[in-house]
Design a protein around this motif. Structure first.
Motif, PDB file in Angstrom:
ATOM      1  N   GLU A   1      32.694 -18.384  84.716  1.00 12.77           N
ATOM      2  CA  GLU A   1      33.706 -17.235  83.731  1.00 12.77           C
ATOM      3  C   GLU A   1      34.212 -16.369  84.116  1.00 12.77           C
ATOM      4  OE1 GLU A   1      32.273 -17.393  79.533  1.00 12.77           O
ATOM      5  OE2 GLU A   1      32.216 -19.437  78.871  1.00 12.77           O
ATOM      6  N   VAL A   2      34.823 -15.283  83.926  1.00 13.76           N
ATOM      7  CA  VAL A   2      34.995 -14.230  83.703  1.00 13.76           C
ATOM      8  C   VAL A   2      33.959 -13.690  82.790  1.00 13.76           C
ATOM      9  CG1 VAL A   2      36.844 -12.285  83.527  1.00 13.76           C
ATOM     10  CG2 VAL A   2      36.815 -14.332  84.579  1.00 13.76           C
TER      11      VAL A   2
ATOM     12  N   GLY B   1      46.199   2.442  98.191  1.00 10.51           N
ATOM     13  CA  GLY B   1      45.020   2.098  97.407  1.00 10.51           C
ATOM     14  C   GLY B   1      44.475   0.836  96.856  1.00 10.51           C
ATOM     15  N   GLY B   2      45.516  -0.079  95.954  1.00  9.92           N
ATOM     16  CA  GLY B   2      46.182  -1.640  96.331  1.00  9.92           C
ATOM     17  C   GLY B   2      45.754  -2.626  97.392  1.00  9.92           C
ATOM     18  N   GLN B   3      46.044  -2.078  98.692  1.00  8.94           N
ATOM     19  CA  GLN B   3      45.670  -3.032  99.647  1.00  8.94           C
ATOM     20  C   GLN B   3      44.331  -2.617 100.068  1.00  8.94           C
ATOM     21  OE1 GLN B   3      48.555  -1.244 102.072  1.00  8.94           O
ATOM     22  NE2 GLN B   3      50.428  -3.069 101.577  1.00  8.94           N
ATOM     23  N   ARG B   4      43.581  -1.373 100.221  1.00  9.19           N
ATOM     24  CA  ARG B   4      42.535  -1.208 100.619  1.00  9.19           C
ATOM     25  C   ARG B   4      41.667  -2.632  99.076  1.00  9.19           C
ATOM     26  NH1 ARG B   4      40.948   3.007 102.710  1.00  9.19           N
ATOM     27  NH2 ARG B   4      39.200   3.307 102.144  1.00  9.19           N
ATOM     28  N   GLN B   5      41.654  -1.751  97.632  1.00 13.66           N
ATOM     29  CA  GLN B   5      41.530  -2.851  96.813  1.00 13.66           C
ATOM     30  C   GLN B   5      40.993  -4.429  96.977  1.00 13.66           C
ATOM     31  OE1 GLN B   5      38.396  -2.811  94.916  1.00 13.66           O
ATOM     32  NE2 GLN B   5      39.397  -1.065  93.593  1.00 13.66           N
ATOM     33  N   ALA B   6      41.791  -4.334  97.365  1.00 13.22           N
ATOM     34  CA  ALA B   6      42.478  -6.287  98.027  1.00 13.22           C
ATOM     35  C   ALA B   6      41.648  -6.259  98.847  1.00 13.22           C
ATOM     36  CB  ALA B   6      43.613  -6.478  98.216  1.00 13.22           C
ATOM     37  N   ILE B   7      41.343  -5.864  99.608  1.00 12.96           N
ATOM     38  CA  ILE B   7      40.183  -6.193 101.051  1.00 12.96           C
ATOM     39  C   ILE B   7      39.758  -6.080 100.753  1.00 12.96           C
ATOM     40  CG2 ILE B   7      39.915  -5.198 103.542  1.00 12.96           C
ATOM     41  CD1 ILE B   7      42.824  -5.846 103.510  1.00 12.96           C
ATOM     42  N   SER B   8      38.781  -4.906 100.149  1.00 13.45           N
ATOM     43  CA  SER B   8      36.996  -5.098  99.114  1.00 13.45           C
ATOM     44  C   SER B   8      36.758  -5.919  98.680  1.00 13.45           C
ATOM     45  CB  SER B   8      37.069  -4.474  98.188  1.00 13.45           C
ATOM     46  OG  SER B   8      37.362  -2.901  99.223  1.00 13.45           O
ATOM     47  N   ILE B   9      37.581  -6.844  97.936  1.00  7.67           N
ATOM     48  CA  ILE B   9      38.032  -8.123  97.136  1.00  7.67           C
ATOM     49  C   ILE B   9      37.340  -9.360  98.154  1.00  7.67           C
ATOM     50  CG2 ILE B   9      38.587  -9.560  95.264  1.00  7.67           C
ATOM     51  CD1 ILE B   9      39.998  -6.893  94.135  1.00  7.67           C
ATOM     52  N   CYS B  10      39.123  -8.883  98.945  1.00  8.98           N
ATOM     53  CA  CYS B  10      38.686 -10.587  99.922  1.00  8.98           C
ATOM     54  C   CYS B  10      37.135 -10.812 100.649  1.00  8.98           C
ATOM     55  CB  CYS B  10      39.270 -10.071 100.452  1.00  8.98           C
ATOM     56  SG  CYS B  10      40.067 -11.601 101.763  1.00  8.98           S
TER      57      CYS B  10
ATOM     58  N   ASN C   1      48.329  -7.090  90.890  1.00  5.32           N
ATOM     59  CA  ASN C   1      47.478  -7.902  92.055  1.00  5.32           C
ATOM     60  C   ASN C   1      46.473  -8.409  92.392  1.00  5.32           C
ATOM     61  OD1 ASN C   1      50.350  -7.659  93.178  1.00  5.32           O
ATOM     62  ND2 ASN C   1      49.925  -6.569  94.559  1.00  5.32           N
ATOM     63  N   VAL C   2      45.994  -7.316  92.060  1.00  4.92           N
ATOM     64  CA  VAL C   2      44.506  -7.677  91.825  1.00  4.92           C
ATOM     65  C   VAL C   2      43.566  -8.469  90.271  1.00  4.92           C
ATOM     66  CG1 VAL C   2      41.685  -6.405  91.567  1.00  4.92           C
ATOM     67  CG2 VAL C   2      43.615  -5.020  92.645  1.00  4.92           C
ATOM     68  N   GLU C   3      44.744  -7.739  89.059  1.00  7.90           N
ATOM     69  CA  GLU C   3      44.347  -9.109  88.398  1.00  7.90           C
ATOM     70  C   GLU C   3      44.921 -10.225  88.692  1.00  7.90           C
ATOM     71  OE1 GLU C   3      46.328  -7.673  84.791  1.00  7.90           O
ATOM     72  OE2 GLU C   3      45.367  -5.424  84.800  1.00  7.90           O
ATOM     73  N   ALA C   4      45.919 -10.678  89.280  1.00  9.53           N
ATOM     74  CA  ALA C   4      46.384 -12.399  89.377  1.00  9.53           C
ATOM     75  C   ALA C   4      45.336 -12.442  90.623  1.00  9.53           C
ATOM     76  CB  ALA C   4      47.122 -11.646  90.610  1.00  9.53           C
ATOM     77  N   LEU C   5      44.200 -12.135  91.167  1.00  7.17           N
ATOM     78  CA  LEU C   5      43.071 -11.940  92.081  1.00  7.17           C
ATOM     79  C   LEU C   5      41.762 -12.466  91.369  1.00  7.17           C
ATOM     80  CD1 LEU C   5      42.475  -9.343  95.348  1.00  7.17           C
ATOM     81  CD2 LEU C   5      43.590 -12.295  95.400  1.00  7.17           C
ATOM     82  N   ILE C   6      41.897 -11.872  90.232  1.00  5.21           N
ATOM     83  CA  ILE C   6      40.663 -12.372  89.391  1.00  5.21           C
ATOM     84  C   ILE C   6      40.814 -13.392  88.905  1.00  5.21           C
ATOM     85  CG2 ILE C   6      39.530 -11.815  87.348  1.00  5.21           C
ATOM     86  CD1 ILE C   6      39.843  -8.621  88.610  1.00  5.21           C
ATOM     87  N   ARG C   7      41.920 -13.712  88.430  1.00  2.00           N
ATOM     88  CA  ARG C   7      42.501 -15.003  87.795  1.00  2.00           C
ATOM     89  C   ARG C   7      42.386 -16.103  88.941  1.00  2.00           C
ATOM     90  NH1 ARG C   7      47.172 -12.268  85.560  1.00  2.00           N
ATOM     91  NH2 ARG C   7      46.078 -12.047  82.987  1.00  2.00           N
ATOM     92  N   ARG C   8      42.556 -15.570  90.360  1.00  3.41           N
ATOM     93  CA  ARG C   8      42.727 -17.325  91.084  1.00  3.41           C
ATOM     94  C   ARG C   8      41.097 -17.466  91.168  1.00  3.41           C
ATOM     95  NH1 ARG C   8      45.756 -14.724  95.163  1.00  3.41           N
ATOM     96  NH2 ARG C   8      47.723 -13.954  93.433  1.00  3.41           N
ATOM     97  N   LEU C   9      40.425 -16.599  91.365  1.00  2.00           N
ATOM     98  CA  LEU C   9      38.264 -16.740  92.096  1.00  2.00           C
ATOM     99  C   LEU C   9      38.830 -17.300  90.496  1.00  2.00           C
ATOM    100  CD1 LEU C   9      37.459 -12.951  92.574  1.00  2.00           C
ATOM    101  CD2 LEU C   9      38.244 -14.766  93.809  1.00  2.00           C
ATOM    102  N   ARG C  10      38.487 -17.236  89.260  1.00  2.00           N
ATOM    103  CA  ARG C  10      38.375 -18.050  88.290  1.00  2.00           C
ATOM    104  C   ARG C  10      38.682 -19.682  88.299  1.00  2.00           C
ATOM    105  NH1 ARG C  10      39.185 -20.027  83.320  1.00  2.00           N
ATOM    106  NH2 ARG C  10      38.009 -19.784  81.757  1.00  2.00           N
ATOM    107  N   GLU C  11      39.758 -19.821  88.884  1.00  2.00           N
ATOM    108  CA  GLU C  11      41.136 -21.140  89.006  1.00  2.00           C
ATOM    109  C   GLU C  11      40.111 -21.884  90.058  1.00  2.00           C
ATOM    110  OE1 GLU C  11      44.322 -20.737  89.935  1.00  2.00           O
ATOM    111  OE2 GLU C  11      45.152 -19.511  87.770  1.00  2.00           O
ATOM    112  N   GLN C  12      39.385 -21.105  91.049  1.00  2.00           N
ATOM    113  CA  GLN C  12      38.702 -21.382  91.684  1.00  2.00           C
ATOM    114  C   GLN C  12      37.255 -21.732  91.648  1.00  2.00           C
ATOM    115  OE1 GLN C  12      39.525 -19.356  95.706  1.00  2.00           O
ATOM    116  NE2 GLN C  12      41.310 -19.254  94.893  1.00  2.00           N
TER     117      GLN C  12
END
Ligand SMILES: Nc1ncnc2c1ncn2[C@@H]1O[C@H](COP(=O)(O)OP(=O)(O)OP(=O)(O)O)[C@@H](O)[C@H]1O
Ligand SMILES: [Mg+2]
Length: 251
Positions: free
Chosen positions: A37-38, A154-163, A189-200
């Motif tokens: 879950e999230v 900022g968004g790319q950096r955030q995405a790298i941290s999450i990656c 983009n970050v929200e989409a990442l979170i959705r993808r994590l949940r799908e995985q």
């Protein structure tokens, strides 16, 4: 919550307390994030959200209380132990190193090496390849994996941290305000990442001040006020107004 955490809990705590000098940052907090879950944590500035996260992942040592991971009592003495167990954390203050490249940040403290006789050499081509694969699995676009992160948005950096957090096959990813200070597109983009994590089937703990966002993304919302958990609600069954009332204490 009474007794042990439920069997659905992947990361949980019971009776957690923490003070800093005269400030009681956490008072008798019981919390659980369920498998797959999230789980969102909301609350005003200073409510204790980051302290809760930091206690759960071994950055802060609580004064009192128990921490459970995957059904067992498991206090983490430090963040490395939590990471080895499968918990990755994206902290509120990003932990990227500006002067290093995207690849170097992604493989910081877990470099790929190849052995040549008695020597252990950094396998740069392998790390570049793997970095591109990690980024593309999460649909993250950066100008180049060899770019220094100082030059990213900022968004790319955030995405790298999450990656970096999810690249190692974590069971749980904890994110403390991952979209604070991001633009509209970067937030999406970050929200989409979170959705993808949940799908995985990765379990996510999400700290956020954005009530619409937590209602959209999470399964359950935990509300903190002045160091205590004051409510737990199902995201699908609550409203923005109810969350505001719970956070401010008007409810
Ligand atoms: N290292 C520290 N030293 C002293 N006090 C601290 C420390 N960390 C947190 N606190 C205090 O503990 C309380 C809870 O802080 P915390 O950072 O957990 O809040 P938060 O809910 O994450 O707030 P925000 O939404 O602003 O990030 C605050 O009163 C804060 O000042
Ligand atoms: Mg915080």
């Amino acid at each position: 919550m009474s007794g042990e955490p439920s069997s659905e809990a992947i990361l949980a705590c019971k009776g957690l307390s923490k003070h800093f000098g005269g400030v009681r940052a956490l008072s008798d907090v019981s919390f659980e994030a369920r498998r797959g879950e999230v789980t969102a944590v909301i609350g005003d500035n200073g409510a204790g959200k980051s302290t809760l996260i930091r206690c759960l992942v071994g950055v802060n040592v609580p004064d009192d209380g128990e921490i459970f991971f995957d059904g067992r009592r498991h206090p983490f003495a430090n963040p490395d132990e939590a990471r080895k167990a499968g918990i990755e954390t994206v902290h509120q203050n990003l932990s990227l190193i500006d002067e290093l490249t995207v690849v170097q940040n992604l493989f910081l403290n877990r470099e790929i090496v190849r052995r040549v006789g008695p020597l252990a050499l950094l396998d740069r081509p392998a790390m570049k390849r793997e970095a591109r694969a990690m980024l593309s699995r999460l649909s993250i676009n950066v100008p180049s994996v060899s770019a220094r992160v100082r030059r990213l948005s900022g968004g790319q950096r955030q995405a790298i941290s999450i990656c970096r957090a999810v690249g190692s096959g974590a069971k749980v990813v904890v994110m403390d305000e991952p979209t604070a200070a991001l633009g509209v597109q970067e937030t999406a983009n970050v929200e989409a990442l979170i959705r993808r994590l949940r799908e995985q089937a990765v379990s996510v703990v999400l700290v956020s001040h954005n009530f619409d966002q937590v209602r959209r993304l999470s399964d359950r919302i935990w509300v903190m006020r002045a160091g205590r958990v004051v409510a737990t609600v199902q995201s699908a069954e609550t409203t923005g107004n109810e969350l505001v009332a719970l956070v401010t204490g008007a409810a």
